[in-house]
Write a protein that holds these residues in place. Structure first.
Motif, mmCIF file in Angstrom:
data_model
loop_
_atom_site.group_PDB
_atom_site.id
_atom_site.type_symbol
_atom_site.label_atom_id
_atom_site.label_comp_id
_atom_site.label_asym_id
_atom_site.label_seq_id
_atom_site.Cartn_x
_atom_site.Cartn_y
_atom_site.Cartn_z
ATOM 1 N N LEU A 125 0.812 -1.219 0.000
ATOM 2 C CA LEU A 125 0.000 0.000 0.000
ATOM 3 C C LEU A 125 0.847 1.271 0.000
ATOM 4 N N THR A 126 2.173 1.135 -0.008
ATOM 5 C CA THR A 126 3.042 2.310 0.136
ATOM 6 C C THR A 126 4.181 2.297 -0.901
ATOM 7 N N PHE A 127 5.236 1.577 -0.615
ATOM 8 C CA PHE A 127 6.400 1.575 -1.497
ATOM 9 C C PHE A 127 6.090 0.983 -2.871
ATOM 10 N N LEU A 128 5.337 -0.114 -2.914
ATOM 11 C CA LEU A 128 5.127 -0.807 -4.182
ATOM 12 C C LEU A 128 4.212 -0.059 -5.147
ATOM 13 N N PRO A 129 3.125 0.576 -4.689
ATOM 14 C CA PRO A 129 2.364 1.394 -5.639
ATOM 15 C C PRO A 129 3.211 2.492 -6.279
ATOM 16 N N ASP A 130 4.119 3.066 -5.506
ATOM 17 C CA ASP A 130 5.032 4.087 -6.036
ATOM 18 C C ASP A 130 5.907 3.480 -7.124
ATOM 19 N N ALA A 131 6.440 2.282 -6.861
ATOM 20 C CA ALA A 131 7.297 1.624 -7.858
ATOM 21 C C ALA A 131 6.521 1.306 -9.122
ATOM 22 N N VAL A 132 5.304 0.774 -8.977
ATOM 23 C CA VAL A 132 4.496 0.417 -10.149
ATOM 24 C C VAL A 132 4.116 1.657 -10.951
ATOM 25 N N SER A 133 3.821 2.753 -10.249
ATOM 26 C CA SER A 133 3.473 3.988 -10.963
ATOM 27 C C SER A 133 4.637 4.517 -11.787
ATOM 28 N N ASN A 134 5.844 4.055 -11.470
ATOM 29 C CA ASN A 134 7.029 4.459 -12.231
ATOM 30 C C ASN A 134 7.537 3.332 -13.131
ATOM 31 N N GLY A 135 6.647 2.386 -13.436
ATOM 32 C CA GLY A 135 6.953 1.392 -14.465
ATOM 33 C C GLY A 135 7.332 0.010 -13.986
ATOM 34 N N ALA A 136 7.436 -0.230 -12.670
ATOM 35 C CA ALA A 136 7.804 -1.551 -12.178
ATOM 36 C C ALA A 136 6.684 -2.553 -12.429
ATOM 37 N N LEU A 137 7.052 -3.802 -12.647
ATOM 38 C CA LEU A 137 6.098 -4.900 -12.815
ATOM 39 C C LEU A 137 6.259 -5.867 -11.649
ATOM 40 N N ILE A 138 5.135 -6.277 -11.055
ATOM 41 C CA ILE A 138 5.156 -7.279 -9.994
ATOM 42 C C ILE A 138 4.544 -8.559 -10.536
ATOM 43 N N GLN A 139 5.298 -9.651 -10.465
ATOM 44 C CA GLN A 139 4.792 -10.975 -10.838
ATOM 45 C C GLN A 139 4.742 -11.818 -9.574
ATOM 46 N N ALA A 140 3.529 -12.074 -9.099
ATOM 47 C CA ALA A 140 3.333 -12.847 -7.870
ATOM 48 C C ALA A 140 3.108 -14.323 -8.199
ATOM 49 N N ASP A 141 2.818 -15.117 -7.172
ATOM 50 C CA ASP A 141 2.594 -16.567 -7.310
ATOM 51 C C ASP A 141 3.777 -17.251 -7.964
ATOM 52 N N THR A 142 4.985 -16.723 -7.743
ATOM 53 C CA THR A 142 6.173 -17.225 -8.432
ATOM 54 C C THR A 142 7.277 -17.521 -7.433
ATOM 55 N N LYS A 143 7.632 -18.792 -7.300
ATOM 56 C CA LYS A 143 8.690 -19.196 -6.376
ATOM 57 C C LYS A 143 9.984 -19.388 -7.155
ATOM 58 N N VAL A 144 10.945 -18.529 -6.913
ATOM 59 C CA VAL A 144 12.234 -18.593 -7.613
ATOM 60 C C VAL A 144 13.046 -19.761 -7.071
ATOM 61 N N PHE A 145 13.613 -20.551 -7.995
ATOM 62 C CA PHE A 145 14.427 -21.695 -7.577
ATOM 63 C C PHE A 145 15.837 -21.656 -8.151
ATOM 64 N N ASP A 146 16.100 -20.723 -9.079
ATOM 65 C CA ASP A 146 17.437 -20.679 -9.674
ATOM 66 C C ASP A 146 17.842 -19.237 -9.939
ATOM 67 N N VAL A 147 19.117 -18.951 -9.679
ATOM 68 C CA VAL A 147 19.730 -17.667 -10.017
ATOM 69 C C VAL A 147 20.804 -17.966 -11.059
ATOM 70 N N ARG A 148 20.632 -17.444 -12.262
ATOM 71 C CA ARG A 148 21.520 -17.793 -13.365
ATOM 72 C C ARG A 148 22.715 -16.839 -13.430
ATOM 73 N N THR A 149 23.860 -17.421 -13.719
ATOM 74 C CA THR A 149 25.091 -16.637 -13.862
ATOM 75 C C THR A 149 25.825 -17.080 -15.120
ATOM 76 N N ALA A 150 26.706 -16.198 -15.600
ATOM 77 C CA ALA A 150 27.561 -16.512 -16.738
ATOM 78 C C ALA A 150 28.789 -15.621 -16.661
ATOM 79 N N GLY A 151 29.963 -16.213 -16.753
ATOM 80 C CA GLY A 151 31.192 -15.426 -16.741
ATOM 81 C C GLY A 151 31.385 -14.610 -15.486
ATOM 82 N N GLY A 152 30.960 -15.137 -14.339
ATOM 83 C CA GLY A 152 31.131 -14.433 -13.073
ATOM 84 C C GLY A 152 30.131 -13.313 -12.853
ATOM 85 N N LYS A 153 29.087 -13.242 -13.697
ATOM 86 C CA LYS A 153 28.071 -12.205 -13.564
ATOM 87 C C LYS A 153 26.695 -12.852 -13.467
#
Length: 525
Positions: free
Chosen positions: A218-246
């Motif tokens: 009700l506070t920080f996130l509406p501000d972020a969305v009003s400035n173009g942020a996208l929220i994708q809920a119902d999503t459980k992250v299981f992997d963080v991808r890297t390549a070349g140390g990045k």
């Protein structure tokens, strides 16, 4: 201990205007938008929408970066006034995460758009000056100094509508503590909370039914969305991808919130990723994704949790401790740095279970129930634990309570009993095996002195310090800027980065940390 944990310092606050603080709920995509799979490209992907992730999203979106926030829990608040429903939809792992050790106890962590702010009590203390000064010594970075953070605290306090709990919604339980504190001449009273529209329902830990709490959805996130942020809920992250140390992105499973059925993969490509899944969720993810050992020895080590216990007072007249502002009063004792007693607020069934007044003693419990008051004793723990991941991705948490923290808890319980007696209690007791009921602090203390850790009923809702920021790449997963020493573009912004235990509720500092880290990312872009 090598330094003084200090005491809480509460600035004066203006009375916040709910209409100026609390806006419409942040729009978020859910499982429906991810059915069959979804692929998104962005500048920054944030995993988690609680205080650390939401505050960072606001800063980054305002700077013009394309931000995607992934959230494990549901897209919209899904509350009913009962613990089972809240555990199912708004607590990580269904509310059954247990720390193993000398004593097993539950650890609470929230989920849903808003993260832990959806179900916390909204207590909003700044980290004590002595703790922040110690951080500066460790980090060699003045951005974490009390003077530097004061401006950041003020900003997030304004956004979150922090103010002192109004007396008219406090309820008798909090007023008993206020009266006891006044009579004993101790620092304390009604507490600062981010609840500008509080109606005193007393069920913050199930969610706010009146939109009175300024949770991040009700506070920080509406501000972020009003400035173009996208929220994708119902999503459980299981992997963080890297390549070349990045870092190059993350992958998650979109799950139906009612059935748990997987409906598609969510793949986000991003040159920068912020993990804000909390001090249990972030190290759990890093271990499950196979990145923990690449980031040094500190991933999932050094866990603090503020494990605590409670003291209950018995009064002649009704108190109904489950009504009034949740945890709306506190005190600080000059001889107990790092110990923060604050009001115990719980539903009737939890009070009965805590006291063991069930089955053949239920009638006795029902007689006591309306006349109970209470204080929780929060201890800035020297004890530490670890977080790993089981093969199925669930958290494996181990935590041993040291005797030094047991003794500080006991002293805190005794001093809290004095406050309850001064506030009108006729007897006190505690959810500790063999303690019984007492009519004086001296008798209560005598019963506590012989108790072992295994005798206590403990609870923890403040996991922190499990991915500590610091200067040594061998032992600190991230530096003072929140970025991994070993994987470029991978950041952490949640309570896991704290170099030490805070000694206060972590919400406000996590919002400040997310703001500070995101500002650094904008400056480095």
């Amino acid at each position: 201990m090598s330094y003084d944990y200090g005491h809480v310092e509460v600035p004066s606050y203006p009375v916040p205007d709910p209409a100026a603080v609390i806006g419409p709920e942040a729009p978020a995509d859910g499982w429906e938008q991810a059915r069959g799979g979804r692929r998104i490209d962005c500048d920054v992907c944030i995993v988690g929408s609680g205080p650390g992730g939401a505050s960072a999203a606001r800063v980054l979106a305002r700077a013009g970066l394309k931000v995607v926030v992934l959230e494990e829990g549901p897209a919209r608040q899904n509350f009913r006034p009962n613990q089972q429903h809240t555990a199912r939809y708004h607590m990580q792992e269904g509310g059954v995460m247990i720390a193993r050790g000398r004593i097993g106890f539950p650890i609470a962590a929230g989920r849903g758009v808003g993260g832990g702010t959806l179900i916390n009590s909204a207590l909003s203390f700044r980290t004590p000056t002595t703790v922040l000064n110690h951080w500066v010594d460790l980090l060699k970075d003045p951005r974490w100094s009390p003077a530097s953070l004061a401006e950041v605290y003020a900003e997030v306090e304004r956004i979150a509508g922090v103010g002192i709990t109004p007396a008219e919604v406090a309820g008798r339980n909090n007023q008993i503590v206020v009266e006891g504190v006044r009579k004993l001449g101790l620092p304390g009273g009604l507490a600062p909370r981010s609840t500008p529209g509080c109606k005193g329902c007393g069920i913050c830990n199930w969610g706010c039914p009146t939109r009175g709490k300024a949770s991040t959805n009700l506070t920080f996130l509406p501000d972020a969305v009003s400035n173009g942020a996208l929220i994708q809920a119902d999503t459980k992250v299981f992997d963080v991808r890297t390549a070349g140390g990045k870092v190059v992105g993350v992958v998650g499973r979109a799950l139906h919130p009612d059935t748990g059925e997987e409906v598609g993969l969510v793949e986000v490509n991003a040159a920068r990723v912020i993990l804000s899944a909390g001090a249990i969720g972030t190290p759990r993810l890093l271990w499950h994704a196979g990145l923990a050992e690449r980031m040094g020895a500190g991933v999932g080590t050094g866990l603090h949790v503020h494990a605590g216990s409670a003291v209950l007072g018995v009064h002649d007249d009704p108190v109904h401790l489950w009504t009034g502002a949740t945890q709306g009063a506190y005190f600080s004792h000059p001889n107990l740095p790092g110990v923060l007693p604050h009001t115990f607020t719980a539903p009737p069934e939890a009070c009965l279970a805590t006291l063991g007044k069930v089955g053949p003693t239920l009638a006795e419990g029902l007689d006591l129930l309306p006349r109970l008051s209470g204080l929780i004793v929060l201890v800035s723990d020297e004890s530490t634990g670890t977080v790993r991941a089981w093969g199925d991705g669930r958290a494996d948490v181990v935590y041993d309570v040291l005797d030094v923290d047991l003794q500080r808890t006991i002293v805190g319980l005794v001093e809290s009993s004095k406050v309850l007696f001064a506030g009108g209690a006729k007897q006190v007791t505690a959810p500790i095996h063999g303690v019984g009921f007492h009519t004086s602090p001296e008798s209560f203390h005598a019963a506590l002195k012989t108790r072992k850790v295994s005798d206590l009923t403990m609870y923890a809702a403040h996991p922190m310090s499990s991915c500590r920021m610091g200067l040594d790449p061998a032992t600190n997963p991230v530096g003072p800027d929140g970025q991994s020493h070993h994987i470029k573009g991978l950041y952490i912004s949640d309570a896991s980065i704290y170099p030490t235990s805070l000694g206060v509720n972590p919400q406000l500092t996590t919002m400040a940390a997310g703001t500070l880290i995101a500002r650094g990312m904008v400056g480095a872009a």
